[in-house]
Design an enzyme around this catalytic site. Structure first.
Site, mmCIF file in Angstrom:
data_model
loop_
_atom_site.group_PDB
_atom_site.id
_atom_site.type_symbol
_atom_site.label_atom_id
_atom_site.label_comp_id
_atom_site.label_asym_id
_atom_site.label_seq_id
_atom_site.Cartn_x
_atom_site.Cartn_y
_atom_site.Cartn_z
ATOM 1 N N ALA A 44 0.719 -1.214 0.207
ATOM 2 C CA ALA A 44 -0.156 -0.036 -0.002
ATOM 3 C C ALA A 44 0.718 1.234 -0.128
ATOM 4 O O ALA A 44 0.321 2.198 -0.376
ATOM 5 C CB ALA A 44 -0.900 -0.154 1.167
ATOM 6 N N GLY A 45 1.888 1.158 0.399
ATOM 7 C CA GLY A 45 2.839 2.133 0.575
ATOM 8 C C GLY A 45 3.192 2.827 1.688
ATOM 9 O O GLY A 45 3.775 3.913 2.028
ATOM 10 N N SER A 114 -1.099 -4.748 10.310
ATOM 11 C CA SER A 114 -1.803 -4.820 11.603
ATOM 12 C C SER A 114 -3.068 -5.015 11.125
ATOM 13 O O SER A 114 -3.954 -4.323 11.245
ATOM 14 C CB SER A 114 -1.670 -3.521 12.176
ATOM 15 O OG SER A 114 -1.412 -2.203 11.852
#
EC number: 2.7.1.25
Length: 202
Positions: A44-45, A114
């Site tokens: 996602a970066g 997470s």
């Protein structure tokens, strides 16, 4: 006998009250310590954003440290697998380390998938008011799979990796993140500024 010894040992543990307060440690750094927790899918970066955030904050004279999920998997958490319980323990350890660093007066930037909301909530509960900010890097699965910087999506889609987040293991997106950024819609510098502006408002 070992169980009795262990019980006695734990019963004798008493946290020692330190003379220097969190506020005193932060005062000499001239900043408000906090944890910026970046969550999102693989690719996602998050790591790129965390690194850029730290560079920007460092340029502003802030005292920082990045806790990157992959980096921690090579040391502190290298004994953990990828099952749900191992992921829970992974986030527990990261949260505890982040809290200690905040107590030391630092601005800590956590970059970790997470995936489970309850684990992020447990991590947040370790911090005081105004010390924890959840940043949802909401880059969608299709974009992350297209980027696939480590070849993980290809391996997962081919069945060579099991329990892959977003595919055969769930990712529970935050419902009330303090900030949200889709890295497919922002240039890196703009994404960093968006995050910092959002957090300064809070």
């Amino acid at each position: 006998m070992n169980n009795v010894s262990s019980s006695v040992g734990f019963a004798s543990i008493r946290p020692f009250a330190l003379s220097l307060s969190v506020a005193a440690r932060a005062a000499i750094k001239h900043q408000q310590p906090c944890c910026l927790w970046l969550t999102g899918l693989s690719g996602a970066g998050k790591s790129t954003l965390a690194n850029a955030l730290e560079v920007k904050l460092n340029e502003q004279g802030r005292h920082t440290f990045v806790l990157d999920g992959d980096n921690l998997r090579t040391g502190l958490c290298n004994d953990l697998g990828m099952g749900n319980e191992a992921r829970k323990e992974n986030i527990r350890r990261i949260g505890e380390v982040a809290r200690l660093m905040v107590d030391a007066g630092l601005i800590v930037i956590v970059s970790a998938i997470s995936p489970f909301s309850v684990d992020r909530a447990v991590a947040k509960a370790l911090f005081g008011p105004g010390q924890f900010f959840e940043i949802y890097v909401s880059t969608p699965f299709s974009i992350c799979a297209r980027r696939d910087p480590k070849g993980l999506y290809q391996a997962a889609l081919q069945g060579r990796i099991k329990d892959f987040t977003g595919l055969d293991s769930p990712y529970e997106a935050p419902h009330q993140a303090d900030c949200e950024v889709n890295t497919d819609e922002f240039e890196l510098a703009d994404a960093v500024q968006h995050i910092l502006s959002s957090l300064f408002e809070k």
